[in-house]
Scaffold this motif. Sequence first.
Motif, PDB file in Angstrom:
ATOM      1  N   SER A 240       0.825  -1.214   0.000  1.00 39.23           N
ATOM      2  CA  SER A 240       0.000   0.000   0.000  1.00 39.23           C
ATOM      3  C   SER A 240       0.855   1.258   0.000  1.00 39.23           C
ATOM      4  O   SER A 240       0.540   2.237  -0.687  1.00 39.23           O
ATOM      5  N   THR A 241       1.953   1.258   0.754  1.00 36.17           N
ATOM      6  CA  THR A 241       2.807   2.449   0.817  1.00 36.17           C
ATOM      7  C   THR A 241       3.470   2.728  -0.519  1.00 36.17           C
ATOM      8  O   THR A 241       3.542   3.889  -0.962  1.00 36.17           O
ATOM      9  N   HIS A 242       3.938   1.697  -1.199  1.00 35.03           N
ATOM     10  CA  HIS A 242       4.584   1.915  -2.505  1.00 35.03           C
ATOM     11  C   HIS A 242       3.575   2.385  -3.537  1.00 35.03           C
ATOM     12  O   HIS A 242       3.878   3.275  -4.348  1.00 35.03           O
ATOM     13  N   MET A 243       2.380   1.830  -3.521  1.00 31.45           N
ATOM     14  CA  MET A 243       1.358   2.281  -4.457  1.00 31.45           C
ATOM     15  C   MET A 243       0.990   3.736  -4.195  1.00 31.45           C
ATOM     16  O   MET A 243       0.816   4.530  -5.128  1.00 31.45           O
ATOM     17  N   THR A 244       0.897   4.091  -2.927  1.00 30.73           N
ATOM     18  CA  THR A 244       0.555   5.463  -2.561  1.00 30.73           C
ATOM     19  C   THR A 244       1.632   6.441  -3.013  1.00 30.73           C
ATOM     20  O   THR A 244       1.332   7.525  -3.540  1.00 30.73           O
ATOM     21  N   LYS A 245       2.900   6.074  -2.825  1.00 33.23           N
ATOM     22  CA  LYS A 245       3.996   6.966  -3.215  1.00 33.23           C
ATOM     23  C   LYS A 245       4.055   7.171  -4.724  1.00 33.23           C
ATOM     24  O   LYS A 245       4.516   8.223  -5.194  1.00 33.23           O
ATOM     25  N   LEU A 246       3.596   6.180  -5.491  1.00 30.56           N
ATOM     26  CA  LEU A 246       3.532   6.364  -6.939  1.00 30.56           C
ATOM     27  C   LEU A 246       2.495   7.420  -7.320  1.00 30.56           C
ATOM     28  O   LEU A 246       2.606   8.056  -8.364  1.00 30.56           O
ATOM     29  N   ILE A 247       1.496   7.606  -6.455  1.00 28.74           N
ATOM     30  CA  ILE A 247       0.402   8.531  -6.757  1.00 28.74           C
ATOM     31  C   ILE A 247       0.693   9.937  -6.243  1.00 28.74           C
ATOM     32  O   ILE A 247       0.508  10.925  -6.963  1.00 28.74           O
ATOM     33  N   VAL A 248       1.159  10.059  -4.990  1.00 31.40           N
ATOM     34  CA  VAL A 248       1.276  11.381  -4.353  1.00 31.40           C
ATOM     35  C   VAL A 248       2.705  11.767  -3.984  1.00 31.40           C
ATOM     36  O   VAL A 248       2.919  12.829  -3.411  1.00 31.40           O
ATOM     37  N   GLY A 249       3.696  10.922  -4.278  1.00 28.32           N
ATOM     38  CA  GLY A 249       5.063  11.253  -3.888  1.00 28.32           C
ATOM     39  C   GLY A 249       5.383  10.759  -2.483  1.00 28.32           C
ATOM     40  O   GLY A 249       4.703   9.888  -1.942  1.00 28.32           O
ATOM     41  N   SER A 250       6.410  11.352  -1.886  1.00 27.07           N
ATOM     42  CA  SER A 250       6.917  10.840  -0.611  1.00 27.07           C
ATOM     43  C   SER A 250       6.534  11.684   0.599  1.00 27.07           C
ATOM     44  O   SER A 250       7.002  11.417   1.706  1.00 27.07           O
ATOM     45  N   ASP A 251       5.697  12.708   0.429  1.00 27.46           N
ATOM     46  CA  ASP A 251       5.269  13.540   1.555  1.00 27.46           C
ATOM     47  C   ASP A 251       4.360  12.720   2.466  1.00 27.46           C
ATOM     48  O   ASP A 251       3.241  12.352   2.103  1.00 27.46           O
ATOM     49  N   LEU A 252       4.840  12.433   3.686  1.00 25.78           N
ATOM     50  CA  LEU A 252       4.099  11.557   4.586  1.00 25.78           C
ATOM     51  C   LEU A 252       2.781  12.171   5.066  1.00 25.78           C
ATOM     52  O   LEU A 252       1.906  11.438   5.528  1.00 25.78           O
ATOM     53  N   ARG A 253       2.633  13.476   4.967  1.00 23.85           N
ATOM     54  CA  ARG A 253       1.346  14.087   5.312  1.00 23.85           C
ATOM     55  C   ARG A 253       0.260  13.637   4.346  1.00 23.85           C
ATOM     56  O   ARG A 253      -0.931  13.631   4.689  1.00 23.85           O
ATOM     57  N   LYS A 254       0.646  13.244   3.133  1.00 26.18           N
ATOM     58  CA  LYS A 254      -0.287  12.691   2.159  1.00 26.18           C
ATOM     59  C   LYS A 254      -0.227  11.171   2.119  1.00 26.18           C
ATOM     60  O   LYS A 254      -1.240  10.504   1.934  1.00 26.18           O
ATOM     61  N   VAL A 255       0.977  10.641   2.295  1.00 23.07           N
ATOM     62  CA  VAL A 255       1.165   9.192   2.187  1.00 23.07           C
ATOM     63  C   VAL A 255       0.408   8.446   3.281  1.00 23.07           C
ATOM     64  O   VAL A 255      -0.232   7.419   3.017  1.00 23.07           O
ATOM     65  N   ILE A 256       0.447   8.955   4.525  1.00 18.88           N
ATOM     66  CA  ILE A 256      -0.175   8.235   5.646  1.00 18.88           C
ATOM     67  C   ILE A 256      -1.689   8.083   5.462  1.00 18.88           C
ATOM     68  O   ILE A 256      -2.207   6.960   5.538  1.00 18.88           O
ATOM     69  N   PRO A 257      -2.448   9.155   5.202  1.00 21.21           N
ATOM     70  CA  PRO A 257      -3.898   8.951   5.036  1.00 21.21           C
ATOM     71  C   PRO A 257      -4.255   8.139   3.803  1.00 21.21           C
ATOM     72  O   PRO A 257      -5.191   7.326   3.842  1.00 21.21           O
ATOM     73  N   LEU A 258      -3.511   8.341   2.699  1.00 22.23           N
ATOM     74  CA  LEU A 258      -3.836   7.591   1.493  1.00 22.23           C
ATOM     75  C   LEU A 258      -3.399   6.129   1.613  1.00 22.23           C
ATOM     76  O   LEU A 258      -4.039   5.239   1.038  1.00 22.23           O
ATOM     77  N   SER A 259      -2.325   5.863   2.372  1.00 24.46           N
ATOM     78  CA  SER A 259      -1.917   4.475   2.603  1.00 24.46           C
ATOM     79  C   SER A 259      -2.991   3.711   3.370  1.00 24.46           C
ATOM     80  O   SER A 259      -3.147   2.500   3.187  1.00 24.46           O
ATOM     81  N   SER A 260      -3.721   4.423   4.224  1.00 23.41           N
ATOM     82  CA  SER A 260      -4.819   3.748   4.937  1.00 23.41           C
ATOM     83  C   SER A 260      -5.898   3.287   3.957  1.00 23.41           C
ATOM     84  O   SER A 260      -6.456   2.197   4.105  1.00 23.41           O
ATOM     85  N   LEU A 261      -6.175   4.107   2.935  1.00 19.24           N
ATOM     86  CA  LEU A 261      -7.184   3.737   1.941  1.00 19.24           C
ATOM     87  C   LEU A 261      -6.691   2.603   1.037  1.00 19.24           C
ATOM     88  O   LEU A 261      -7.427   1.649   0.774  1.00 19.24           O
ATOM     89  N   THR A 262      -5.437   2.702   0.562  1.00 20.97           N
ATOM     90  CA  THR A 262      -4.912   1.655  -0.316  1.00 20.97           C
ATOM     91  C   THR A 262      -4.732   0.344   0.450  1.00 20.97           C
ATOM     92  O   THR A 262      -4.979  -0.737  -0.089  1.00 20.97           O
ATOM     93  N   GLY A 263      -4.302   0.417   1.708  1.00 19.98           N
ATOM     94  CA  GLY A 263      -4.185  -0.789   2.518  1.00 19.98           C
ATOM     95  C   GLY A 263      -5.531  -1.464   2.712  1.00 19.98           C
ATOM     96  O   GLY A 263      -5.655  -2.694   2.596  1.00 19.98           O
ATOM     97  N   ALA A 264      -6.554  -0.664   3.014  1.00 19.37           N
ATOM     98  CA  ALA A 264      -7.908  -1.208   3.165  1.00 19.37           C
ATOM     99  C   ALA A 264      -8.391  -1.818   1.852  1.00 19.37           C
ATOM    100  O   ALA A 264      -9.014  -2.891   1.844  1.00 19.37           O
ATOM    101  N   LEU A 265      -8.089  -1.155   0.736  1.00 20.64           N
ATOM    102  CA  LEU A 265      -8.505  -1.666  -0.574  1.00 20.64           C
ATOM    103  C   LEU A 265      -7.848  -3.004  -0.874  1.00 20.64           C
ATOM    104  O   LEU A 265      -8.521  -3.975  -1.263  1.00 20.64           O
ATOM    105  N   PHE A 266      -6.525  -3.085  -0.702  1.00 21.78           N
ATOM    106  CA  PHE A 266      -5.812  -4.313  -1.045  1.00 21.78           C
ATOM    107  C   PHE A 266      -6.236  -5.483  -0.161  1.00 21.78           C
ATOM    108  O   PHE A 266      -6.394  -6.603  -0.646  1.00 21.78           O
ATOM    109  N   LEU A 267      -6.426  -5.240   1.127  1.00 20.88           N
ATOM    110  CA  LEU A 267      -6.799  -6.336   2.018  1.00 20.88           C
ATOM    111  C   LEU A 267      -8.221  -6.810   1.730  1.00 20.88           C
ATOM    112  O   LEU A 267      -8.500  -8.016   1.766  1.00 20.88           O
ATOM    113  N   THR A 268      -9.119  -5.878   1.443  1.00 18.08           N
ATOM    114  CA  THR A 268     -10.495  -6.261   1.116  1.00 18.08           C
ATOM    115  C   THR A 268     -10.547  -7.072  -0.171  1.00 18.08           C
ATOM    116  O   THR A 268     -11.246  -8.090  -0.252  1.00 18.08           O
TER     117      THR A 268
END
Length: 318
Positions: free
Chosen positions: A249-277
Amino acid sequence: MLLIFAGFASVFCGVKDISAHDVSSILLMQKVSDPLVESIVQKRIIRTFFAILCGAALGISGALMQGVTRNPLADPSILGINTGASFFVVCGLAFFKISSAWQYIGLAFIGALAAVTIVFGIVFLERKVDPLTLILSGTAVSIMFSSLVTTVILVKQDSLDQFRFWQVGSLGSATSQGTMIFVPIFIAGFILAMCCAPGLNALMLGDELARNLGVNAVLINVCACIAGIILCATATALAGPIAFIGLLSTHMTKLIVGSDLRKVIPLSSLTGALFLTIADVIGRLVSDSNEISVGIITALVGAPLLVYLARRMKVQAQ
């Protein structure tokens, strides 16, 4: 939108065939003729929310571990979180016959905290929080706890079957009680993670520059690890040690929004939830009679990804 679609797929699809009309009726609070069908759909709804919470927690934890270690291959297991939690849970199963969600969470949190304490104790002997030392120490501690888990299982054979089901990583044991317990823990972990994001961004620029910006490296790293422990230990306690969601999820998120953790952390929660579901839905559909545990599906997808990322980093280094 993808997560909403995956959530509906999780409710509508499963090992037992249930008509879309019956599922829709239950979602609309209408009664159906078969009570068994209603209970199955309600179980699927709880399981879907549980999968979203676990995936989101593991995604945030993965982003935090990569930020702390500054290693793009890191995930929650890098500091021995999964294996530390596993050891204390298997001890609880073998010696104390634990059964409630709070008992699982409490022991998993203590185990994860013990693992990270040992890791940081080793690091602090070097008097600096060095990413390479963190990784090597975490690997050593993880191997140690894995050996201890094997030892306990050999000594207490009667707990093997129960632990084996938990160890694989499965969402089939999701309950409304466990999900409700998870919600406030997830919110607390998410808030703490977002508070650490600016400091972790500064540390990515280098310890000296971060110090000049007024960032306390030790405090930020410790708080970020605590947030990661809270989230990962709870998910591990309730669902088992599910691997690679944090990494993927973190690598997919960084491909979308870059490496700014202020964006990576909330979006990683969505991608992680998506992949696990999605992984959970696949595990329920690939077999006609039995489901495949979600931990197996994530491992089948995550292991090749890890090899690809490692080879890619090696090529870039050359």
